[in-house]
Write a protein that holds these residues in place. Sequence first.
Motif, PDB file in Angstrom:
ATOM      1  N   PRO A  16      -8.877   9.976   4.435  1.00  0.00           N
ATOM      2  CA  PRO A  16      -6.934  10.214   4.339  1.00  0.00           C
ATOM      3  C   PRO A  16      -6.148   8.612   3.531  1.00  0.00           C
ATOM      4  CG  PRO A  16      -7.874  10.522   6.686  1.00  0.00           C
ATOM      5  CD  PRO A  16      -9.219  10.031   6.380  1.00  0.00           C
ATOM      6  N   LYS A  17      -6.773   7.574   3.429  1.00  0.00           N
ATOM      7  CA  LYS A  17      -6.146   6.093   3.055  1.00  0.00           C
ATOM      8  C   LYS A  17      -6.019   6.628   1.654  1.00  0.00           C
ATOM      9  CE  LYS A  17      -5.969   3.762   6.906  1.00  0.00           C
ATOM     10  NZ  LYS A  17      -6.125   1.678   7.881  1.00  0.00           N
ATOM     11  N   GLU A  18      -7.449   6.950   1.241  1.00  0.00           N
ATOM     12  CA  GLU A  18      -8.037   7.084   0.366  1.00  0.00           C
ATOM     13  C   GLU A  18      -7.353   8.082  -0.895  1.00  0.00           C
ATOM     14  OE1 GLU A  18     -12.501   7.425  -0.374  1.00  0.00           O
ATOM     15  OE2 GLU A  18     -12.623   5.018   0.739  1.00  0.00           O
ATOM     16  N   GLU A  19      -7.113   9.089   0.152  1.00  0.00           N
ATOM     17  CA  GLU A  19      -6.874  10.060  -0.339  1.00  0.00           C
ATOM     18  C   GLU A  19      -5.261  10.116  -0.944  1.00  0.00           C
ATOM     19  OE1 GLU A  19      -6.906  13.676   2.032  1.00  0.00           O
ATOM     20  OE2 GLU A  19      -9.206  13.763   1.684  1.00  0.00           O
ATOM     21  N   ILE A  20      -4.635   9.177   0.000  1.00  0.00           N
ATOM     22  CA  ILE A  20      -3.179   8.820  -0.117  1.00  0.00           C
ATOM     23  C   ILE A  20      -3.220   7.949  -1.436  1.00  0.00           C
ATOM     24  CG2 ILE A  20      -1.105   7.247   1.165  1.00  0.00           C
ATOM     25  CD1 ILE A  20      -2.144   8.469   3.579  1.00  0.00           C
ATOM     26  N   ASN A  21      -3.974   7.137  -1.762  1.00  0.00           N
ATOM     27  CA  ASN A  21      -4.121   6.408  -2.836  1.00  0.00           C
ATOM     28  C   ASN A  21      -4.109   6.434  -4.127  1.00  0.00           C
ATOM     29  OD1 ASN A  21      -3.803   3.968  -1.062  1.00  0.00           O
ATOM     30  ND2 ASN A  21      -6.161   3.610  -0.725  1.00  0.00           N
ATOM     31  N   LYS A  23      -3.313   9.507  -4.246  1.00  0.00           N
ATOM     32  CA  LYS A  23      -2.335  11.241  -4.393  1.00  0.00           C
ATOM     33  C   LYS A  23      -1.106   9.724  -5.210  1.00  0.00           C
ATOM     34  CE  LYS A  23      -2.811  14.326  -1.486  1.00  0.00           C
ATOM     35  NZ  LYS A  23      -2.092  14.651  -0.059  1.00  0.00           N
ATOM     36  N   ALA A  24      -0.992   8.666  -4.611  1.00  0.00           N
ATOM     37  CA  ALA A  24       0.088   7.262  -5.480  1.00  0.00           C
ATOM     38  C   ALA A  24      -0.558   7.374  -6.519  1.00  0.00           C
ATOM     39  CB  ALA A  24       0.040   6.308  -4.261  1.00  0.00           C
ATOM     40  N   TRP A  27       0.975  10.048  -8.602  1.00  0.00           N
ATOM     41  CA  TRP A  27       2.976  10.121  -8.678  1.00  0.00           C
ATOM     42  C   TRP A  27       2.875   8.934  -9.950  1.00  0.00           C
ATOM     43  CZ3 TRP A  27       6.079  13.088  -7.809  1.00  0.00           C
ATOM     44  CH2 TRP A  27       6.015  14.644  -6.856  1.00  0.00           C
TER      45      TRP A  27
END
Length: 47
Positions: A16-21, A23-24, A27
């Motif tokens: 999930p941390k990689e997915e958040i990165n 997405k960031a 953005w």
Amino acid sequence: MMSTAKRKAPAMKTKPKEEINVKALAWIGSIVVVIIAAVTVLLILNS
């Protein structure tokens, strides 16, 4: 079996941390593109 289950848990936590990165980064990239487009439009209108 218990040790393998404990080893799999941290691996799931890192995904999930990689997915958040990702997405960031998406953005930030989209915001930069919008800012560049706005600046170019303003330069064209001013000229």
